[in-house]
Design an enzyme around this catalytic site. Structure first.
Site, PDB file in Angstrom:
ATOM      1  CD  GLU A 153       5.345 -26.087   7.595  1.00  0.00           C
ATOM      2  OE1 GLU A 153       6.465 -25.909   8.256  1.00  0.00           O
ATOM      3  OE2 GLU A 153       5.233 -25.971   6.636  1.00  0.00           O
TER       4      GLU A 153
ATOM      5  CB  SER B 187     -22.830  32.347 -15.640  1.00  0.00           C
ATOM      6  OG  SER B 187     -22.667  33.339 -16.574  1.00  0.00           O
TER       7      SER B 187
END
Length: 813
Positions: free
Chosen positions: A125, A497
């Site tokens: 680059e 219950s």
């Protein structure tokens, strides 16, 4: 011979539209004037050019000042350079549970980057990166010459710094303003940071394709390695990607990637960064790139999704790029045991209720390749692997499992699927299996194949600490991929219950004792024009019994009589103290039988009061949140059981919001619901359920400190068991999503209690458990230099108000 002057004049006449009629040679004065004019031109032209250049530069400077600079980001934004990282969720020991976000990132510092990898990027680059000041004039001239020669921009003039500012701050538009902004920002960035820091930003920000941003994520995505494990060839491949991620991608376009890799390697050779031998070896290396998923160390999708949902509710969609590290209270060992117990119980229930048949049928004579394609349509589900029946006789079946592998399934491992009326010694496998059937198989304890099927029934399991409500394990269903609905936190089902202990606790708080008596006799309750006649599950009535026996044997009529005696509204208000909301509690005597609604997580939080000596706690999942820099932005401050504390907080007061470490002895945060005597009696009642009541199957665990309560809703649509030891509260639930009845033999004391026992028998040897460490190390946090500070993030804190789905998280500012 023609005079020279005449020849020049005639030549000029060829390019003139008007021709004079005669030629008059210039006089001496004319020659002098021409000479002066020629000298003036030599002087004026450079001066004029210089003046025009000054004017142009001045206009450019003014344009930058008035047109470009106002659109540039502030210096603080340039300095901060926040990286968009995914949201990560961890367990209490720092194991990664999930990543949320479209971008995969694994930031690394410049010091952590191998020097050869840095050179690979520079070769690809910007080879003069460490020499220019952000804008490479040589590179721009070289690119211009290339355009003049070839007519195409074959060489780029952008530097790494220019690429970085373009990526960080600028839009993709192509305009003069954007180009000027890029040049100014690149120069400005070079004055703010050293080259090494700029490169660090670049390598962590650049896009590599397949949602990978930054070299760290790219190395993991394509090679499943850290950057220090990469070979030279792999470094060159990765360095070549950013120029064109879609073209130079080594997975989607390997041929282009190899060509680009060779270019990068030759550039490195030309710059004398590698030897000829290294270059040749790397060029000849095979390309091994493949997509590698993030390494999930603890697969707990229901919990990870809960954490994501809570954080996203506070911060919005920005969390997916925030880089937050969410540390939960989850214990990985308990989580795995919870998933195992739930899957085992659901599969066993499914097998008790018969075989539904093969999932599909295919041609068993097809080629291996075609059979593999067929199996690929049936992915494994919680260890239930697909298979194709290739052959079957009375005793054995040959099952194809994929990739050319076959195994035998014996009759004994499929006998559960044979209809009950046909179960005898001569039962044949051919009664249930046919050639070409696509079935599910699993492994038994010996590793052999066993016939299976994906359960239609669902379930949930929650385990939390009774001391502060920290969620240690949670499973919201059989398979998250099949259904993302979290039944542990989000269902609204009748607890049956399992709600009775709160009615009994209200009685104990009013001075009743376990030996106080209540009438278990027929009862009629008029509701408008209707008459409600509750009954016991066995249809019998025991008359006058004490509270201990009434709860242990889950006598419905005794519970209704007790609620009527205590008063409906006082009991409702008392139940709200445990974390239930008013709308969950029906305004009728059926409340005693659990006709309201709840979720396993909420029931676990409520039952914690019985285990911790009478203190209110709120279930919570998130213990800490860190930003990408490792700074703590949220610290949980939950209610805790605190028997030694003296000054309790007000029952309904808003908990102080703080990001400090909570609950020091000097600053207690607790709510007392039951006095010590009442709390002890309530625990004893629930222990009696296991000693002699509906939960006595749990006696197989051989632990006298266990307590709990079974629960079954109307028509056996829900089965519950809510239980505890001094160190952990565990709630198990089983039911169908469409509320289909489970079956008369599948009440809470069977289905849900079986799941609870399967979990507890593996967990009890691990107790007592250490509390989750709020500051547990979670991976290697990204540490920038101290001149880069993150934005202030609002602090969030848990609320003291209970909720069905878990403690809510609020912004404190």
């Amino acid at each position: 011979m023609q005079k020279p002057e005449r020849w020049v004049w005639n030549s000029l006449n060829k390019f003139q539209s008007l021709k004079p009629r005669f030629y008059k040679p210039p006089s001496g004065i004319s020659r002098l004037w021409r000479t002066v004019r020629w000298f003036l031109r030599i002087i004026i032209w450079p001066v004029s050019f210089a003046l025009n250049l000054v004017i142009a530069l001045s206009l450019g400077a003014l344009a930058i000042y008035f047109w470009v600079i106002p659109t540039l980001p502030e210096e603080a934004a340039v300095t901060r350079a926040v990286l968009q990282q995914p949201l990560r969720v961890y367990d209490s020991n720092g194991r990664l549970m999930e990543e949320f976000g479209a971008q995969r990132r694994e930031p690394i510092s410049y010091a952590q980057t191998p020097p050869l990898l840095v050179k690979a990027f520079l070769a690809a680059e910007d080879s003069r990166f460490f020499e220019h000041t952000g804008v490479d004039v040589h590179g721009l001239l070289r690119a211009a010459v290339s355009v003049i020669r070839t007519g195409e921009p074959s060489q780029g003039g952008s530097t790494i710094t220019m690429q970085l500012v373009r990526n960080l701050f600028l839009t993709p538009e192509k305009s003069m303003r954007r180009k000027l902004s890029e040049l100014v920002l690149a120069t400005r960035l070079e004055t703010l940071f050293p080259k090494e820091k700029i490169f660090e930003f670049y390598q962590n920000r650049i896009f590599f394709g397949h949602q990978a941003y930054g070299i760290g994520a790219a190395a993991r995505t394509y090679y499943g390695k850290g950057v220090n494990e990469l070979s030279l060839a792999q470094m060159a491949t990765l360095a070549g990607i950013p120029q064109a991620p879609s073209i130079h991608n080594p997975v989607t376009h390997p041929r282009h990637a190899i060509i680009r890799r060779a270019y990068v390697l030759r550039r490195m050779l030309a710059l004398h960064w590698i030897t000829q031998a290294e270059c040749d070896a790397a060029i000849d290396a095979s390309e091994e790139a493949r997509l590698v998923a993030p390494t999930i160390e603890l697969n707990a999708p229901y919990l990870a999704e809960m954490a994501r949902r809570k954080v996203q509710k506070v911060y919005g969609d920005n969390v997916y790029t925030s880089g937050m590290h969410v540390i939960t209270t989850v214990d990985s060992q308990l989580q795995l045991l919870a998933e195992k117990a739930l899957a085992k119980s659901l599969i066993e229930y499914d097998q008790r209720h018969g075989y539904r048949g093969a999932e599909a049928t295919t041609d068993a004579t097809a080629t291996t390749e075609k059979l593999d394609k067929v199996l690929a349509k049936y992915p494994p589900v919680q260890g239930l692997q697909p298979g194709i029946v290739l052959a079957v006789d009375a005793q054995n079946a040959k099952i194809y499992l994929g990739a050319g592998k076959t195994e035998d399934l014996t009759r004994s491992e499929a006998e559960w699927a044979v209809p009950a009326k046909s179960r005898h010694n001569q039962a044949r496998l051919t009664l249930i299996l046919k050639v070409g059937n696509i079935i599910r198989v699993m492994r038994n304890n010996a590793g052999n194949l066993r016939l299976a099927q994906i359960p239609m029934v669902e379930g949930a399991l929650v385990a939390l600490s009774p001391n502060d409500g920290a969620i240690r394990a949670l499973v919201g269903g059989f398979d998250f991929k099949r259904s993302q609905f979290n039944r542990a936190a989000d269902i609204r089902r009748q607890p049956g219950s399992s709600f009775k202990p709160f009615v009994y606790a209200a009685a104990l708080a009013q001075g009743w004792t376990p030996d106080s008596t209540i009438d278990d006799s027929p009862l009629e309750v008029r509701v408008g024009r209707r008459v409600w006649r509750p009954r016991n599950i066995d249809g019998k009535y025991l008359g006058t019994i004490n509270l201990r026996a009434a709860l242990a044997h889950s006598r419905n009529l005794a519970a209704v009589q007790l609620l009527r005696t205590l008063g409906l509204e006082p009991t409702r208000q008392f139940a709200i103290k445990f974390g239930f909301r008013p709308e969950q509690l029906p305004n009728g005597l059926s409340l005693a039988l659990g006709s309201g609604y709840s979720a396993p997580l909420q029931m676990a939080g409520a039952y914690a009061t019985f285990a911790n000596g009478g203190f209110r706690i709120n279930p919570y999942l998130i213990s800490q949140i860190q930003d990408p820099y490792g700074q703590i932005i949220y610290q949980a401050s939950p209610l805790q059981a605190c028997p030694q504390c003296i000054t309790p907080a007000a029952p309904d007061s808003k908990q102080q919001k703080s990001n400090s470490t909570p609950n020091s002895p000097k600053d207690p945060k607790f709510q007392k619901i039951l006095e010590p005597a009442a709390a002890e009696m309530a625990r004893d009642l629930l222990q009696e359920v296991i000693r002699s009541g509906t939960g006595k199957r749990a006696l197989s665990l051989n632990n006298p400190n266990l307590g709990g309560k079974t629960g079954t809703s109307n028509d056996v649509k829900d089965a519950w068991f809510c239980g505890f030891s001094p160190d952990i509260v565990v709630v198990a639930w089983m039911g169908f999503d469409n509320s289909t009845p489970l079956g008369n033999d599948e009440m809470g004391g069977h289905s849900a209690l079986g799941m609870w026992i399967d979990f507890m028998q593996d967990v009890l040897p691990l107790l007592p458990m250490p509390q989750p460490t709020p500051n547990a190390p979670v991976g290697n946090w990204l540490k920038f230099t101290k001149d880069i500070s993150p934005e202030a993030v609002p602090i969030i804190s848990t609320s003291n108000k209970g909720d069905v789905n878990d403690t809510e998280i609020d912004l404190s500012k």
